[in-house]
Design an enzyme around this catalytic site. Structure first.
Site, PDB file in Angstrom:
ATOM      1  N   ASP A  18     -14.868   8.311  13.122  1.00  9.05           N
ATOM      2  CA  ASP A  18     -15.257   8.705  14.486  1.00  9.05           C
ATOM      3  C   ASP A  18     -15.272   7.432  15.401  1.00  9.05           C
ATOM      4  OD1 ASP A  18     -15.475  10.854  16.461  1.00  9.05           O
ATOM      5  OD2 ASP A  18     -17.772  10.472  16.191  1.00  9.05           O
TER       6      ASP A  18
ATOM      7  N   THR B  65     -11.895  10.508  21.365  1.00  3.67           N
ATOM      8  CA  THR B  65     -12.585   9.446  21.689  1.00  3.67           C
ATOM      9  C   THR B  65     -11.686   8.168  21.590  1.00  3.67           C
ATOM     10  OG1 THR B  65     -13.705   9.566  19.486  1.00  3.67           O
ATOM     11  CG2 THR B  65     -14.822  10.571  21.596  1.00  3.67           C
ATOM     12  N   THR B  66     -11.217   7.924  20.247  1.00  4.28           N
ATOM     13  CA  THR B  66     -10.400   6.901  19.764  1.00  4.28           C
ATOM     14  C   THR B  66      -9.097   6.737  20.844  1.00  4.28           C
ATOM     15  OG1 THR B  66     -10.939   7.181  17.499  1.00  4.28           O
ATOM     16  CG2 THR B  66      -9.254   5.650  18.197  1.00  4.28           C
TER      17      THR B  66
ATOM     18  N   ASP C 223     -16.553  17.362  16.383  1.00  5.88           N
ATOM     19  CA  ASP C 223     -15.276  17.245  16.893  1.00  5.88           C
ATOM     20  C   ASP C 223     -14.384  18.576  17.007  1.00  5.88           C
ATOM     21  OD1 ASP C 223     -15.861  14.889  17.181  1.00  5.88           O
ATOM     22  OD2 ASP C 223     -14.478  14.023  16.272  1.00  5.88           O
TER      23      ASP C 223
END
Length: 559
Positions: A66, A99-100, A391
């Site tokens: 994550d 997010t990445t 998520d």
């Protein structure tokens, strides 16, 4: 700070130990720091992304895929690098996934901007071009988004499943995706969807496949007295945010006892008070009581005699969720409790799960608060499953709120890259170069997906562009086979907001970093407070918060 100026001597403004970096050096340093953060998480992107192991000074280990968790746990000192970390935190708060993607796009925008700066394109011009490109990108995505009905359970399950792909929960993603959709649909109401009403209980033992959804609340507590019933059916549940203990005076009081009979009277009076409290609960018909504070031993005895199951020191968050699940009200005083304040549950029982006793409140009429029990072989496995579930809950909630999704597998980025190159021709001035650079930067997502899957990134990009040129908006990269396929048909979809928020946050962070041309060690930025205030205590001598200005500082210290 000296301000003397003599003939031939420069005026000294900053202290001797302070640091200052100006012009292209400052830009280059900040860009390098931002790119380093993006590079740290880049290999985690996609269904074949790898995990990171983060180890702190005490030997605590976190193994995760994550992006936001990796960046939060890493020991990052550089101020510009922390701006990129904030991109991932914003993405997590707003959407829960992507997010990445957001961080990788931000890093690539900085990389492209650096090349333009070397060609003497001014940073303000680049910033203006990036903003224009981001606006156009959001328009294109919104025009091409696929509408989803809240009743379309199949698509919601696909979205939940896509968010888990590539993470530790992937082995059981079909089961978990179903549980996530059930959980979000259960807590949805007229006021919206608050995923805080989906509680996640982690239990080590068994496999991920043993995870289940309880339509109700699980409280991580036990009965307070062994003579209380293990299980109560058709229970009237009282929720009391106080203590079942002897009321103490609000002022310090002293009682002088001169006779043993007086002491006995005093003790009898305390006992009577406790019995009255229990009687009040029994009189309104409570079968189960959750108490936010302590329960006196004598009160426990009376509760057990009445056959009331009691739990003490329940967290306020548990009381709120119990009120929402059972339809009861949390009361602050037993003097005011009425029958209408009680909630109802078909079953309240103490059960053993994973070797621990927990109270299960189930069979509620309309479960507006539910609990996901996550199982796994070790603590690390269960923790990573929880991150994947969070998520997944976020993307299902976002889809229900917005009703729009996009195909995955690098399809939106490839489409944007092509459309922004066309758009650049209509942009006048040097901003055109920045728009082209933005289009180039978006290619980083399909390219990284290919690299992480062990495929040839150039071949993959060429195939993707050819299909999108032919009008196939949904064409994306299958990381398992290396083929370009229709992602919508394959069921790889994610909410529109994942992409729009990622582009928005990445652009804002990149623009902010590009516009910095002077990095100065500052004094106390907390407003000049003195005394015992904690703010600014961690600043290095000479003021600053600039630890690690010469490079990434502690970046990777925890890696």
């Amino acid at each position: 700070m000296s301000q003397r100026m003599q003939q031939g001597q420069p005026m000294i403004i900053l202290g001797e130990d302070s640091q200052r970096t100006q012009g292209k050096d400052a830009q280059s340093m900040n860009i390098t720091a931002g790119k380093a953060v993006a590079e740290a998480v880049r290999t985690t992107l996609g269904p074949k992304g790898m995990d990171k192991m983060l180890v702190d000074n005490s030997g605590e280990v976190v193994v995760t895929n994550d992006g936001v968790t990796i960046l939060k746990e890493m020991d990052i000192d550089h101020p510009a690098a922390n701006m990129i970390v904030e991109v991932s935190e914003t993405q997590e708060d707003e959407v829960g996934d992507g997010t990445t993607t957001a961080v990788v796009i931000a890093g690539e925008l900085l990389d492209q901007a650096e090349e333009l700066i070397e060609q003497d394109v001014h940073a303000t011009t680049i910033a203006q071009g990036f903003r224009q490109a981001a606006e156009k990108a959001k328009e294109v995505l919104e025009d091409d988004a696929i509408d989803v009905s809240p009743d379309d359970r199949e698509t919601l399950v696909k979205i939940a499943s896509t968010a888990m792909t590539g993470k530790g929960a992937e082995s059981a993603k079909d089961l978990l995706a179903e549980l996530v959709v059930d959980a979000v649909l259960a807590v949805a109401d007229d006021e919206g969807i608050d995923t805080d009403n989906v509680s996640v209980e982690k239990v080590v033992g068994g496999s991920i496949d043993n995870s289940e959804l309880v339509e109700g609340v699980i409280v991580d507590k036990e009965r307070v007295h062994e003579n209380m019933p293990y299980m109560v059916e058709d229970a009237n549940v009282a929720l009391f945010d106080g203590a079942l203990e002897v009321r103490e005076t609000e002022i310090d009081a002293e009682v002088n006892v001169t006779d043993p009979d007086q002491l006995q009277q005093f003790l009898d009076q305390e006992e009577k008070q406790l019995k009255e409290m229990v009687d009040q609960l029994a009189d309104v018909g409570a079968d189960v009581v959750f108490v936010g504070d302590g329960i006196d031993d004598m009160a426990q005895h009376y509760l057990a005699k009445e056959g009331i199951l009691a739990v003490r020191r329940a967290k306020s968050s548990d009381l709120k969720r119990l009120a929402r699940a059972t339809g009861g009200s949390v009361v602050g005083s037993l003097d005011d409790i009425e029958e209408s304040d009680l909630g109802f549950a078909g079953s309240v029982a103490e059960k053993d799960i994973g070797g621990d006793q927990r109270i299960f409140v189930e069979d509620v009429e309309d479960a507006k608060s539910v609990t996901l029990i996550l199982r796994g072989g070790t603590d690390h496995v269960v923790d990573e499953v929880e991150r994947a579930i969070e998520d997944s809950l976020g993307v299902v909630r976002t889809t229900l709120e917005d009703g729009k999704v996009l195909p995955g597998g690098g399809a939106p980025e490839t489409e944007l890259s092509l459309q922004l190159r066309e758009f650049a021709d209509s942009v006048g001035g040097r901003e055109q170069l920045a728009v082209e650079a933005f289009a180039e930067a978006l290619d980083v997502i399909p390219r990284t997906l290919a690299e992480n899957a062990g495929l040839d990134p150039i071949d993959s990009l060429v195939d993707l562009r050819a299909r999108h040129d032919g009008g196939e908006f949904g064409a994306g990269l299958d990381a398992y086979t290396g083929e370009v396929i229709d992602m919508e048909e394959e069921g790889v979809v994610e909410p529109l907001r994942v992409k729009t928020q990622a582009i928005e946050s990445a652009t804002e962070a990149a623009v902010m970093i590009l516009r910095i041309d002077d990095v100065i060690a500052a004094g106390d930025l907390s407003g000049g407070q003195t005394g015992d205030d904690d703010e600014g205590d961690d600043m290095p001598p000479g003021g600053g918060g600039m630890g690690g200005m010469g490079g990434m500082g502690g970046m990777g210290g925890a890696m």
